[in-house]
Design a protein around this motif. Structure first.
Motif, PDB file in Angstrom:
ATOM      1  N   ALA A  82      44.515 -10.400  20.369  1.00 43.58           N
ATOM      2  CA  ALA A  82      44.892 -11.745  20.811  1.00 43.58           C
ATOM      3  C   ALA A  82      44.958 -11.809  22.319  1.00 43.58           C
ATOM      4  O   ALA A  82      45.264 -10.821  22.988  1.00 43.58           O
ATOM      5  CB  ALA A  82      46.244 -12.121  20.212  1.00 43.58           C
ATOM      6  N   PHE A  83      44.659 -12.987  22.856  1.00 43.84           N
ATOM      7  CA  PHE A  83      44.756 -13.174  24.299  1.00 43.84           C
ATOM      8  C   PHE A  83      46.198 -13.441  24.738  1.00 43.84           C
ATOM      9  O   PHE A  83      46.542 -13.245  25.890  1.00 43.84           O
ATOM     10  CB  PHE A  83      43.868 -14.327  24.747  1.00 43.84           C
ATOM     11  CG  PHE A  83      42.398 -14.026  24.656  1.00 43.84           C
ATOM     12  CD1 PHE A  83      41.952 -12.717  24.640  1.00 43.84           C
ATOM     13  CD2 PHE A  83      41.475 -15.053  24.580  1.00 43.84           C
ATOM     14  CE1 PHE A  83      40.600 -12.424  24.551  1.00 43.84           C
ATOM     15  CE2 PHE A  83      40.124 -14.773  24.496  1.00 43.84           C
ATOM     16  CZ  PHE A  83      39.676 -13.466  24.489  1.00 43.84           C
ATOM     17  N   ALA A  84      47.042 -13.897  23.809  1.00 42.56           N
ATOM     18  CA  ALA A  84      48.421 -14.215  24.186  1.00 42.56           C
ATOM     19  C   ALA A  84      49.157 -13.043  24.837  1.00 42.56           C
ATOM     20  O   ALA A  84      49.885 -13.236  25.816  1.00 42.56           O
ATOM     21  CB  ALA A  84      49.184 -14.728  22.970  1.00 42.56           C
ATOM     22  N   SER A 196      50.064  -1.882  17.963  1.00 40.96           N
ATOM     23  CA  SER A 196      50.252  -1.397  19.337  1.00 40.96           C
ATOM     24  C   SER A 196      50.516  -2.516  20.333  1.00 40.96           C
ATOM     25  O   SER A 196      50.449  -2.299  21.540  1.00 40.96           O
ATOM     26  CB  SER A 196      49.036  -0.588  19.780  1.00 40.96           C
ATOM     27  OG  SER A 196      47.889  -1.412  19.849  1.00 40.96           O
ATOM     28  N   GLY A 197      50.799  -3.714  19.841  1.00 38.52           N
ATOM     29  CA  GLY A 197      51.133  -4.807  20.751  1.00 38.52           C
ATOM     30  C   GLY A 197      50.190  -5.983  20.728  1.00 38.52           C
ATOM     31  O   GLY A 197      50.400  -6.963  21.455  1.00 38.52           O
ATOM     32  N   GLY A 198      49.133  -5.921  19.908  1.00 46.09           N
ATOM     33  CA  GLY A 198      48.266  -7.083  19.731  1.00 46.09           C
ATOM     34  C   GLY A 198      47.054  -7.140  20.629  1.00 46.09           C
ATOM     35  O   GLY A 198      46.315  -8.128  20.617  1.00 46.09           O
ATOM     36  N   ARG A 271      42.170 -13.973  16.030  1.00 42.67           N
ATOM     37  CA  ARG A 271      43.125 -14.571  16.954  1.00 42.67           C
ATOM     38  C   ARG A 271      43.773 -15.799  16.332  1.00 42.67           C
ATOM     39  O   ARG A 271      43.228 -16.452  15.454  1.00 42.67           O
ATOM     40  CB  ARG A 271      42.400 -14.962  18.254  1.00 42.67           C
ATOM     41  CG  ARG A 271      41.843 -13.756  18.967  1.00 42.67           C
ATOM     42  CD  ARG A 271      41.232 -14.188  20.280  1.00 42.67           C
ATOM     43  NE  ARG A 271      40.176 -15.151  20.112  1.00 42.67           N
ATOM     44  CZ  ARG A 271      38.914 -14.817  19.896  1.00 42.67           C
ATOM     45  NH1 ARG A 271      38.554 -13.559  19.814  1.00 42.67           N
ATOM     46  NH2 ARG A 271      37.979 -15.740  19.780  1.00 42.67           N
ATOM     47  N   HIS A 272      44.939 -16.185  16.872  1.00 45.85           N
ATOM     48  CA  HIS A 272      45.652 -17.357  16.365  1.00 45.85           C
ATOM     49  C   HIS A 272      46.276 -18.088  17.533  1.00 45.85           C
ATOM     50  O   HIS A 272      47.058 -17.528  18.269  1.00 45.85           O
ATOM     51  CB  HIS A 272      46.734 -16.918  15.374  1.00 45.85           C
ATOM     52  CG  HIS A 272      47.593 -18.068  14.909  1.00 45.85           C
ATOM     53  ND1 HIS A 272      47.065 -19.290  14.566  1.00 45.85           N
ATOM     54  CD2 HIS A 272      48.932 -18.162  14.732  1.00 45.85           C
ATOM     55  CE1 HIS A 272      48.059 -20.093  14.199  1.00 45.85           C
ATOM     56  NE2 HIS A 272      49.184 -19.439  14.306  1.00 45.85           N
ATOM     57  N   TYR A 273      45.898 -19.328  17.716  1.00 49.21           N
ATOM     58  CA  TYR A 273      46.437 -20.169  18.781  1.00 49.21           C
ATOM     59  C   TYR A 273      47.127 -21.359  18.138  1.00 49.21           C
ATOM     60  O   TYR A 273      46.475 -22.314  17.715  1.00 49.21           O
ATOM     61  CB  TYR A 273      45.319 -20.689  19.694  1.00 49.21           C
ATOM     62  CG  TYR A 273      44.606 -19.616  20.461  1.00 49.21           C
ATOM     63  CD1 TYR A 273      45.067 -19.192  21.694  1.00 49.21           C
ATOM     64  CD2 TYR A 273      43.459 -19.024  19.947  1.00 49.21           C
ATOM     65  CE1 TYR A 273      44.396 -18.210  22.405  1.00 49.21           C
ATOM     66  CE2 TYR A 273      42.794 -18.045  20.644  1.00 49.21           C
ATOM     67  CZ  TYR A 273      43.266 -17.639  21.874  1.00 49.21           C
ATOM     68  OH  TYR A 273      42.607 -16.671  22.561  1.00 49.21           O
TER      69      TYR A 273
END
Length: 377
Positions: A82-84, A196-198, A271-273
């Motif tokens: 994910a980009f978050a 490991s944190g996404g 990914r999820h936005y």
């Protein structure tokens, strides 16, 4: 570009020689057009990281595949996850050395060059940072020409290159090496990424330059720089659209005012936005104006005009504000925006039967044909 400057269109552009910190604004701007409206989530932190590496280690040579010996060993570098998390914990630069070092240890050979997984969004910047940190050249090519959600949705895979062995490193120092001969690689990797944190920097698709010449989309990074030069320097809409047509073959599908922004976009297992729309409806001006509907799953994937498919993934769809001449991302689109809907054609390999099977509209759950299929079911 350091040696030549960023040209306004492809006809005047000389080949890039190096990428320096001064080239990053153009790269970021060019990314916005080729991200299928995914927006700029996480890019600021990535830019800071890559700029620091370029200033510390110096400009990165940008080379063509034809300039490398046949047996030169390359690997694709890109982010998975994910980009978050990039907003909360941007990479510090060590991830590149950890991931590439683990891959080199697995295959028993040092890399000769870095290649982009996909030269769009943050993944256009990460290979520049990796090349700077490792003291290697960056090859002017990639395997997507856009953003796609899965690591096997590449022209590399279409040409038969195995994605593994693969090595990944997280911002917290976790390192994993994955080796599998199946498409479970993506699912297996994402389980580790989530734990490991996404987010992980990964080195994958190890291949010689000879094999990459049959698999890669060439000129991807220099194309972004040329597009960025247009978006940051051209002031008139007509001149900008003409320049984009010359540079990347972009054409205007339609223009109109946004009248509806609906739903929440997501791609299951990727990914999820939460704030991103799943569809956008535009109305052309005038009584006979057409209705344009854009469908998204994190990225824009499908454009329908009066109910008929006008364009679809793997071609790139994006929205350009007609007045501000800036790309409109999904995270920022609003009712009332006056936009051009642009389509940038994908590389020819994507328009083959195998390419459309891997990354065409049906691969994303849309029961429609790509326009290039001529109505074939």
């Amino acid at each position: 570009m350091t040696a030549t400057g960023v040209a306004a269109d492809s006809e005047a552009a000389a080949p890039a020689q190096t990428i320096s910190a001064e080239d990053l604004p153009a790269m970021v701007a060019g990314n916005q057009l080729l991200c299928s409206a995914i927006g700029a989530a996480g890019v600021d932190g990535v830019t800071v990281c890559v700029e620091a590496l370029l200033r510390r280690h110096g400009p990165v040579p940008l080379v063509g595949l034809d300039s490398l010996p046949d047996d030169a060993l390359c690997a694709s570098v890109g982010a998975v996850g994910a980009f978050a998390p990039l907003l909360e914990l941007p990479p510090c630069g060590d991830e590149f050395e950890l991931a590439v070092g683990a891959l080199e240890a697995r295959i028993g050979r040092r890399l000769d060059a870095v290649v982009s997984l996909n030269a769009a969004g943050p993944n256009a910047l990460f290979p520049v940072g990796a090349a700077a940190a490792l003291g290697l050249p960056l090859v002017d090519c990639d395997g997507m020409g856009r953003i796609l959600p899965l690591i096997h949705q590449t022209t590399y895979a279409l040409a038969g290159l195995p994605v593994t062995p693969l090595a990944g490193a997280s911002q917290t120092g976790d390192v994993v090496v994955l080796d599998t001969g199946s498409r479970r690689a993506d699912a297996l990797l994402r389980g580790v990424v989530d734990a490991s944190g996404g987010f992980m920097i990964c080195a994958m698709y190890p291949a010689t330059a000879a094999r990459l010449r049959e698999a890669a989309i060439e000129g991807s990074t220099s194309r972004i720089l040329r597009v960025g030069g247009l978006l940051t320097s051209v002031s008139g809409r007509g001149a900008l659209l003409a320049g984009l047509a010359r540079t990347v073959g972009a054409r205007v599908l339609a223009h109109g005012r946004v009248v509806e922004v609906a739903g929440v976009g997501r791609t299951e297992g990727t990914r999820h936005y939460p704030s991103m729309p799943s569809s956008i409806v535009l109305a052309e001006p005038g009584e006979a104006g057409r209705i344009i509907r854009l469908e998204a799953q994190n990225e824009l994937l499908l454009a329908l005009i009066d109910g008929a498919v006008a364009a679809a993934v793997p071609d790139v769809l994006c929205m350009l504000d007609r007045h501000k001449l800036r790309v409109v991302g999904l995270e920022g689109v609003e009712v009332g925006d006056d936009v051009d809907v642009l389509m940038v054609p994908a590389a020819p390999m994507w328009h083959t039967e195998a390419g459309l099977g891997l990354a065409g509209p049906r691969a994303f759950g849309f029961p429609v044909s790509h326009p290039s299929e001529g109505g074939r079911p």
